[in-house]
Design a protein around this motif. Sequence first.
Motif, mmCIF file in Angstrom:
data_model
loop_
_atom_site.group_PDB
_atom_site.id
_atom_site.type_symbol
_atom_site.label_atom_id
_atom_site.label_comp_id
_atom_site.label_asym_id
_atom_site.label_seq_id
_atom_site.Cartn_x
_atom_site.Cartn_y
_atom_site.Cartn_z
ATOM 1 N N ASP A 1 11.214 69.102 34.426
ATOM 2 C CA ASP A 1 12.090 67.923 34.380
ATOM 3 C C ASP A 1 11.479 66.762 35.158
ATOM 4 O O ASP A 1 10.660 66.958 36.051
ATOM 5 N N ASN A 2 11.876 65.564 34.808
ATOM 6 C CA ASN A 2 11.530 64.340 35.555
ATOM 7 C C ASN A 2 10.026 64.072 35.571
ATOM 8 O O ASN A 2 9.454 63.730 36.611
ATOM 9 N N ASP B 1 12.501 72.249 38.235
ATOM 10 C CA ASP B 1 13.296 71.043 38.524
ATOM 11 C C ASP B 1 13.568 70.902 40.023
ATOM 12 O O ASP B 1 14.580 70.350 40.420
ATOM 13 N N ILE C 1 21.823 64.210 40.908
ATOM 14 C CA ILE C 1 20.505 64.253 40.274
ATOM 15 C C ILE C 1 20.398 65.410 39.288
ATOM 16 O O ILE C 1 19.314 65.878 38.977
ATOM 17 N N LYS D 1 9.320 67.619 43.540
ATOM 18 C CA LYS D 1 8.299 67.208 42.566
ATOM 19 C C LYS D 1 6.873 67.416 43.077
ATOM 20 O O LYS D 1 5.964 67.681 42.287
HETATM 21 MG MG MG Z 1 15.695 66.938 37.483
#
Ligand code: MG
Length: 222
Positions: free
Chosen positions: A169-170, A143, A43, A146
């Motif tokens: 990120d994401n 990162d 990931i 979440k």
């Molecule tokens: Mg990430």
Amino acid sequence: MNTDDTRELLREIDTYVEDLFSPSDEILEAALRDSRRAGLPEINVSPNEGRLLQLLVEMVGARRMLEIGTLGGYSAIHFARALPEDGALISLEIDEHRAGVARNNVERASLSQKVNIQVGDAHELLSTLIEDDEGPFDVIFIDADKESYPDYLDASLQLVRPGSLILGDNTIRGGTVLNPQDATARATREFNERIARDPRLSSIVLPLIRERIDGLTIARAL
Ligand code: MG
Ligand code: SAH
Ligand code: DHB
């Protein structure tokens, strides 16, 4: 175009850009190989996102950086390479085993002097960095888990100066932020909304393609 065709096209475009801008790199490939062998999940950021992050760090002339979520150190190697000789990256990782893999990967890249991997829960490590007045950082890359992105944003805002970047990120997650169905998507959506309306930040979410669509939130502290 059906979904499979779209996925294939996204993959081909991503590979096209990667072939142009990320020539094969033994150190990065070894980092991914050792991470895989050590059982780490795959990931990490993609090679293209790694280049984008490197470019952002270079563009702001960062010297001091903070990363929240190290994994095997793949993104950390990109950041450390973008920093000057006397630059420093602090990277936070909750998992001792992952931190060990990352330290080896960073060592192989001859970047140990610039990279300090701290093991622990980022919530606590961030509080300590704030208490110890370790800021400001020129770039902070969020990162890790979440669900904690809104908390990490609060902490990050206490660790930057005007002109610093806060990156997340994401933040598109295959589009699940459009209509969140779980805690992860809800927290990611809240993170983007808070960044968008915070008068202390100038910001955007940049959609990124890989095998699916994800995104990088980019905010500049005013
Ligand atoms: Mg990430
Ligand atoms: N930045 C890495 C990928 C990080 S994956 C790269 O692109 O190469 C997210 C990492 O955050 C995982 O290794 C996970 O163990 C770590 N993590 C999850 N929750 C955490 C927490 N509360 N504190 C610190 N690290 C955490
Ligand atoms: C996940 C986490 C990441 O940081 C990432 O880049 C991709 C996926 C995940 O937890 O699924």
